[in-house]
Design a protein around this motif. Structure first.
Motif, PDB file in Angstrom:
ATOM      1  N   VAL A 181       1.284  -0.974  -0.435  1.00 51.94           N
ATOM      2  CA  VAL A 181       0.321  -0.003   0.117  1.00 51.94           C
ATOM      3  C   VAL A 181       0.253   1.607   0.076  1.00 51.94           C
ATOM      4  CG1 VAL A 181      -0.212  -0.370   2.948  1.00 51.94           C
ATOM      5  CG2 VAL A 181      -1.707   1.421   1.310  1.00 51.94           C
ATOM      6  N   THR A 182       0.599   2.149  -0.796  1.00 49.24           N
ATOM      7  CA  THR A 182       0.946   3.851  -0.665  1.00 49.24           C
ATOM      8  C   THR A 182      -0.058   4.339  -0.216  1.00 49.24           C
ATOM      9  OG1 THR A 182       2.605   3.054  -2.996  1.00 49.24           O
ATOM     10  CG2 THR A 182       2.048   5.761  -1.941  1.00 49.24           C
ATOM     11  N   TRP A 183       0.651   5.477   0.858  1.00 44.84           N
ATOM     12  CA  TRP A 183      -0.322   6.588   1.784  1.00 44.84           C
ATOM     13  C   TRP A 183       0.674   8.477   1.564  1.00 44.84           C
ATOM     14  CZ3 TRP A 183      -1.253   6.443   7.226  1.00 44.84           C
ATOM     15  CH2 TRP A 183      -0.936   7.518   7.999  1.00 44.84           C
ATOM     16  N   ILE A 184      -0.497   8.710   1.552  1.00 45.33           N
ATOM     17  CA  ILE A 184       0.305  10.241   0.385  1.00 45.33           C
ATOM     18  C   ILE A 184      -0.358  10.700   1.438  1.00 45.33           C
ATOM     19  CG2 ILE A 184       0.055  11.477  -1.296  1.00 45.33           C
ATOM     20  CD1 ILE A 184       0.242   9.366  -3.466  1.00 45.33           C
ATOM     21  N   ARG A 185       0.279  11.757   2.111  1.00 46.35           N
ATOM     22  CA  ARG A 185      -0.239  12.621   3.113  1.00 46.35           C
ATOM     23  C   ARG A 185      -0.542  14.300   2.602  1.00 46.35           C
ATOM     24  NH1 ARG A 185      -1.610  12.861   8.844  1.00 46.35           N
ATOM     25  NH2 ARG A 185       0.014  10.889   9.090  1.00 46.35           N
ATOM     26  N   PHE A 186      -1.406  14.588   2.682  1.00 47.79           N
ATOM     27  CA  PHE A 186      -1.718  16.017   1.717  1.00 47.79           C
ATOM     28  C   PHE A 186      -1.900  17.006   3.360  1.00 47.79           C
ATOM     29  CE2 PHE A 186      -2.639  13.962  -2.010  1.00 47.79           C
ATOM     30  CZ  PHE A 186      -2.048  15.363  -2.563  1.00 47.79           C
ATOM     31  N   SER A 187      -0.732  17.932   3.607  1.00 44.10           N
ATOM     32  CA  SER A 187      -1.367  18.759   4.557  1.00 44.10           C
ATOM     33  C   SER A 187      -1.654  20.361   4.383  1.00 44.10           C
ATOM     34  CB  SER A 187      -0.186  18.412   5.821  1.00 44.10           C
ATOM     35  OG  SER A 187      -0.397  17.506   5.802  1.00 44.10           O
ATOM     36  N   SER A 188      -2.638  20.990   5.282  1.00 45.25           N
ATOM     37  CA  SER A 188      -2.538  22.678   4.594  1.00 45.25           C
ATOM     38  C   SER A 188      -1.181  23.414   5.621  1.00 45.25           C
ATOM     39  CB  SER A 188      -3.482  22.853   5.475  1.00 45.25           C
ATOM     40  OG  SER A 188      -4.368  22.460   6.209  1.00 45.25           O
ATOM     41  N   MET A 189      -0.010  22.522   6.505  1.00 45.97           N
ATOM     42  CA  MET A 189       0.538  22.648   6.939  1.00 45.97           C
ATOM     43  C   MET A 189       1.599  22.154   7.206  1.00 45.97           C
ATOM     44  SD  MET A 189      -2.209  23.233  10.723  1.00 45.97           S
ATOM     45  CE  MET A 189      -2.749  23.995  10.056  1.00 45.97           C
TER      46      MET A 189
END
Length: 212
Positions: A181-189
């Protein structure tokens, strides 16, 4: 999906849940060694290795993914701060992530899970307590979580899930075949893991996909 699995199985892997983190001493080994060693449960690839996958990189710059992240986080100023491709398998040793927990990584983030292998409730599917991200953390909740309340992210290879990991969630110790599995984390900070997990070491690689 097939080409992505073949790509990662040709790479070397860290024998831990997080590739580069001083809290989890590990080593870089072959896939063969990881799969044949009983005590290894979680393995992971660093950001550079993940982004060297043509398919993973295409997903990271896909406009529809960015639109979802920006809408959910209510901001046009979002970035990818974490990419972790993980390989998990059956082992007598259980990783801490199989316990229900929240990711206090950032006050505003959205994670995309891409399954490369088929997963189910009995074969590696992540479980989550739906809606829990909407409430303030309360340790008393842990004593009331039962199977009827949780959802399992089940799907065929190629399935993509978007989730707010502020909600209680956990890995699945029930694995009958290796799960990739690949995990991609988008964040606003900025996120804690950007520094704690040494993701900043791959800033140049992340910059290649953060121009979207």
């Amino acid at each position: 999906v097939k080409s992505t699995i073949e790509y990662f199985y040709k790479q070397k892997i860290y024998n831990s849940h997080v590739p580069i983190n001083e809290r989890f001493p590990n080593k870089l080994i072959t896939i063969e060694e990881f799969l044949k060693t009983d005590e290894y449960n979680y393995g992971s690839f660093d950001i550079r290795t993940s982004l060297s996958s043509e398919v993973v990189k295409k997903i990271c710059v896909k406009e529809s993914i960015w639109k979802i992240a920006k809408k959910y986080l209510n901001s046009n100023d979002v970035k990818i701060y974490s990419i972790n491709t993980m390989l998990t398998k059956q082992s007598e040793k259980k990783n801490y992530v199989v316990n229900m927990h929240k990711d206090y990584d950032c006050a505003g983030s959205l994670v995309f899970f891409i399954y490369w292998t088929d997963v189910s409730k009995t074969n590696g599917a992540t479980k989550i307590l739906p809606g829990d991200h909407l409430f303030l953390p309360d340790k008393r909740v842990m004593g009331h979580i039962g199977e009827p309340l949780v959802d399992y992210l089940e799907g065929k290879g190629g399935s993509v899930f978007a989730l707010d990991t502020w909600a209680l969630h956990a890995g699945n110790p029930n694995i009958t075949s290796p799960r990739l599995v690949t995990w991609i984390r988008f964040s606003s900070m900025l996120t804690k893991s950007y520094y704690q997990d040494n993701n900043y070491l791959f800033k140049n690689n992340l910059d290649e996909v953060n121009h979207a």
